[in-house]
Motif scaffolding. Structure first.
Motif, PDB file in Angstrom:
ATOM      1  N   ARG A 188      77.885  15.971  43.204  1.00 52.41           N
ATOM      2  CA  ARG A 188      76.402  15.281  43.054  1.00 52.41           C
ATOM      3  C   ARG A 188      75.781  15.073  44.528  1.00 52.41           C
ATOM      4  O   ARG A 188      74.625  15.224  44.555  1.00 52.41           O
ATOM      5  CB  ARG A 188      76.499  13.983  42.246  1.00 52.41           C
ATOM      6  CG  ARG A 188      76.705  14.423  40.655  1.00 52.41           C
ATOM      7  CD  ARG A 188      77.156  12.913  40.028  1.00 52.41           C
ATOM      8  NE  ARG A 188      77.161  13.225  38.563  1.00 52.41           N
ATOM      9  CZ  ARG A 188      77.817  14.016  37.817  1.00 52.41           C
ATOM     10  NH1 ARG A 188      78.963  14.471  38.448  1.00 52.41           N
ATOM     11  NH2 ARG A 188      77.939  14.077  36.475  1.00 52.41           N
ATOM     12  N   GLY A 215      67.457  16.921  36.561  1.00 52.38           N
ATOM     13  CA  GLY A 215      67.097  18.099  35.643  1.00 52.38           C
ATOM     14  C   GLY A 215      67.317  19.460  35.911  1.00 52.38           C
ATOM     15  O   GLY A 215      67.977  20.191  35.310  1.00 52.38           O
ATOM     16  N   SER A 266      71.225  20.134  35.888  1.00 54.85           N
ATOM     17  CA  SER A 266      71.475  20.075  34.566  1.00 54.85           C
ATOM     18  C   SER A 266      71.180  21.355  34.121  1.00 54.85           C
ATOM     19  O   SER A 266      72.177  21.976  33.413  1.00 54.85           O
ATOM     20  CB  SER A 266      70.699  19.160  33.669  1.00 54.85           C
ATOM     21  OG  SER A 266      71.390  19.302  32.369  1.00 54.85           O
ATOM     22  N   SER A 267      70.331  22.097  34.557  1.00 54.98           N
ATOM     23  CA  SER A 267      70.081  23.620  34.202  1.00 54.98           C
ATOM     24  C   SER A 267      70.939  24.390  34.811  1.00 54.98           C
ATOM     25  O   SER A 267      71.172  25.666  34.304  1.00 54.98           O
ATOM     26  CB  SER A 267      68.710  24.155  34.554  1.00 54.98           C
ATOM     27  OG  SER A 267      68.486  24.067  36.038  1.00 54.98           O
ATOM     28  N   ARG A 316      74.156  23.850  35.586  1.00 55.50           N
ATOM     29  CA  ARG A 316      75.717  23.083  35.295  1.00 55.50           C
ATOM     30  C   ARG A 316      76.640  24.244  35.006  1.00 55.50           C
ATOM     31  O   ARG A 316      77.907  24.155  35.320  1.00 55.50           O
ATOM     32  CB  ARG A 316      75.591  22.119  34.124  1.00 55.50           C
ATOM     33  CG  ARG A 316      75.163  22.552  32.727  1.00 55.50           C
ATOM     34  CD  ARG A 316      75.161  21.509  31.680  1.00 55.50           C
ATOM     35  NE  ARG A 316      74.581  21.926  30.563  1.00 55.50           N
ATOM     36  CZ  ARG A 316      73.463  22.070  29.978  1.00 55.50           C
ATOM     37  NH1 ARG A 316      72.641  21.757  30.925  1.00 55.50           N
ATOM     38  NH2 ARG A 316      73.157  22.388  29.011  1.00 55.50           N
TER      39      ARG A 316
END
Length: 542
Positions: A428, A462, A465-466, A468
């Motif tokens: 992160r 976001g 997340s796409s 991941r």
């Protein structure tokens, strides 16, 4: 490390007034005497010694890439280098007559105990040999006894039996002197039955254990600690199975308690991790090479990107010939010695810098130990991760102090918090830094540096997340996501300007993760741009 050796040697000499010994010259005869007739004892005084000697060994994996077992090359290099450092004779005598050091009982400070059994056996054999020679000479030279054949037989038998024991010991030492440990292991690996030799690993481990015991013996003799530093390079240009073999050999050598080995693994994680994930050594680790490296490496040091001056210096050194480069090294050493001999100011300034670094390190550790400080609640529960943080904080602070001329130098507490952040949430944090870097390249608003790192992460979560799926292994390294939010949003609200200041000194963050994220982000944006239809018609203004 060499400077640390000199400083510790001087401090120990002032404390104990005992000079270290060396197995050279008269010291060689002394170490042979101790090897033959004395047992070493590990006393409390020896454990209190702080002086240390590093034995540096360089192992280029590429030189052994052609052999069937690359890890065997690592072990043979280790054995050969230790033999060359101490000499073949002391190690050969230790193989035959040496005794493994044992801990003292009680508070005795006696480091050497006489081998009573060995002395009695030796004196007994010498007495029997002398008696046999006397009987034989009497039977051969005394006129009245020359005709007694039985006396000659008894004298010859006694002399042969007693002399054979001494001859066997001498032959064993000579055998170990001529045949090194490296040759023994190479002979085992060259055997046609190599793959089916069940006792091969046991024999190799026995050779390594003898080396470890010999190093413990030499520690007591030399009156200082000994550490073997193996620098492993070129591993990232070998085949995957050979990479896994070397790392397994490292873990095997480091598995014993109080092992005298230190490994410096100089590799590119972006190359090593896929190699590990292709081999069978990842069973039980969810095929995650990053987890394997995290459990193997106790002090991570990811070299940051070079700045402008470093790039120019690197380019200047690269275009020089080999002779010119060697000349630069020699002249820089001479200039350093001259500066040291000119006067005190250089030494004084260095001492002041060291004192300031120690003060900052102590302040950072106080923050970690303070239960009322919010930083303490983010410390990991894993002992390996705690060691990584403790090892990394001094390096990060020293690098920050080296750049102390820049405005807005972070505090020791902020530096410790940044190290914990990089250790607990590497994926992160790498994503936030990558988004920050992309934003800086796009010429943001003047007040962009005051924005919080958490708000930048929220804006782009976001997109993370796409991605991941390709970043699954890196995401699995992160800790609790809720704690990450609390850390950045409330307890330690680092700004974009703070992140830029820390990025150049962040050594415990694998920068290959961020580079992979930048590549995936660029490809994702490229795919979205090509998927958007472009109109070719021109609209009439009327």
């Amino acid at each position: 490390m060499r400077q640390e050796m000199v400083q510790r040697e001087e401090a120990e000499l002032r404390r104990s007034h005992q000079k270290p010994r060396s197995p050279e010259g008269w010291g060689l005869l002394l170490v042979l005497w101790y090897l033959a007739f004395y047992k070493p004892i590990i006393t409390e005084g020896h454990l209190r010694r702080k002086n240390i000697e590093f034995i540096f060994i360089r192992f280029s994996a590429w030189q052994y890439a052609g052999c069937d077992k690359l890890w065997a090359g690592l072990v043979t290099t280790l054995c050969d280098s230790i033999r060359h450092h101490f000499g073949a004779l002391p190690l050969s005598v230790y193989h035959v007559m040496g005794t493994r050091p044992r801990f003292a009982s009680g508070f005795s400070q006696k480091e050497w105990v006489l081998k009573t059994g060995t002395c009695l056996k030796l004196w007994g054999m010498l007495f029997v040999l002398g008696a046999g020679l006397t009987i034989l000479l009497v039977a051969l030279l005394v006129p009245g006894i020359k005709d007694h054949h039985a006396l000659k037989v008894v004298g010859s038998a006694v002399t042969s039996i007693s002399g054979s024991g001494l001859a066997l010991g001498a032959l064993s030492i000579l055998k170990n002197l001529l045949i090194s440990e490296k040759q023994k292991i190479e002979r085992l690996t060259n055997s046609e039955k190599f793959t089916s030799q069940l006792g091969f690993m046991s024999k190799v481990r026995n050779e390594v254990e003898v080396l470890v015991d010999f190093l413990s013996f030499m520690e007591i003799f030399e009156r200082r600690r000994l550490r073997v530093v193996l620098e492993i390079t070129s591993l990232d240009i070998c085949y995957p199975e050979k990479v896994a073999g070397v790392l397994n050999a490292m873990n095997t050598l480091l598995s014993e308690a109080n092992t005298p080995f230190i490994f410096i693994l100089a590799v590119d994680p972006s190359v090593i991790v896929p190699c590990l994930e292709q081999t069978g050594c990842m069973k039980g680790l969810a095929d995650n090479g990053y987890l394997y490296l995290n459990r193997t490496v106790t002090l991570p040091f990811s070299i940051p990107e070079m700045g402008a001056r470093s790039r120019l210096r690197f380019l200047e050194a690269a275009i020089q010939t080999r002779e010119d480069l060697m000349y630069r090294i020699i002249t820089s050493n001479v200039e350093r010695r001259r500066a040291k001999c000119r006067g005190v100011p250089v030494v004084a300034s260095r001492q002041e810098a060291d004192a300031e670094a120690v003060r900052c390190i102590h302040e950072a550790f106080r923050c970690l130990h303070d239960s009322t400080d919010p930083l303490a609640r983010y410390l990991p529960t894993s002992g390996a991760h705690v060691r990584r943080i403790v090892n990394t904080i001094p390096i990060t602070l020293r690098l920050l102090l080296h750049r102390a001329g820049t405005p807005g130098t972070p505090s020791p507490r902020a530096a410790a918090a940044w190290v914990v952040l990089a250790d607990q949430w590497p994926c992160r944090l790498s994503w936030a830094l990558q988004c920050l870097e992309d934003a800086w390249q796009g010429r943001p608003a003047p007040d962009f540096g005051a924005r919080s790192l958490w708000s930048i992460f929220q804006e782009n979560v976001g997109e993370l997340s796409s991605l991941r799926q390709p970043l699954h292994n890196a995401l699995s390294l992160d800790g609790d996501p809720e704690l990450f939010q609390t850390f950045l949003a409330s307890d330690f609200p680092f700004t974009a300007r703070d992140a830029r200041a820390f990025l150049g000194v962040t050594v415990n963050l694998d920068h290959s993760i961020r580079h992979k994220m930048g590549l995936l982000r660029g490809l994702d944006r490229l795919q979205k741009a090509t998927a958007t239809p472009v109109s070719r018609s021109v609209q009439c203004p009327h």
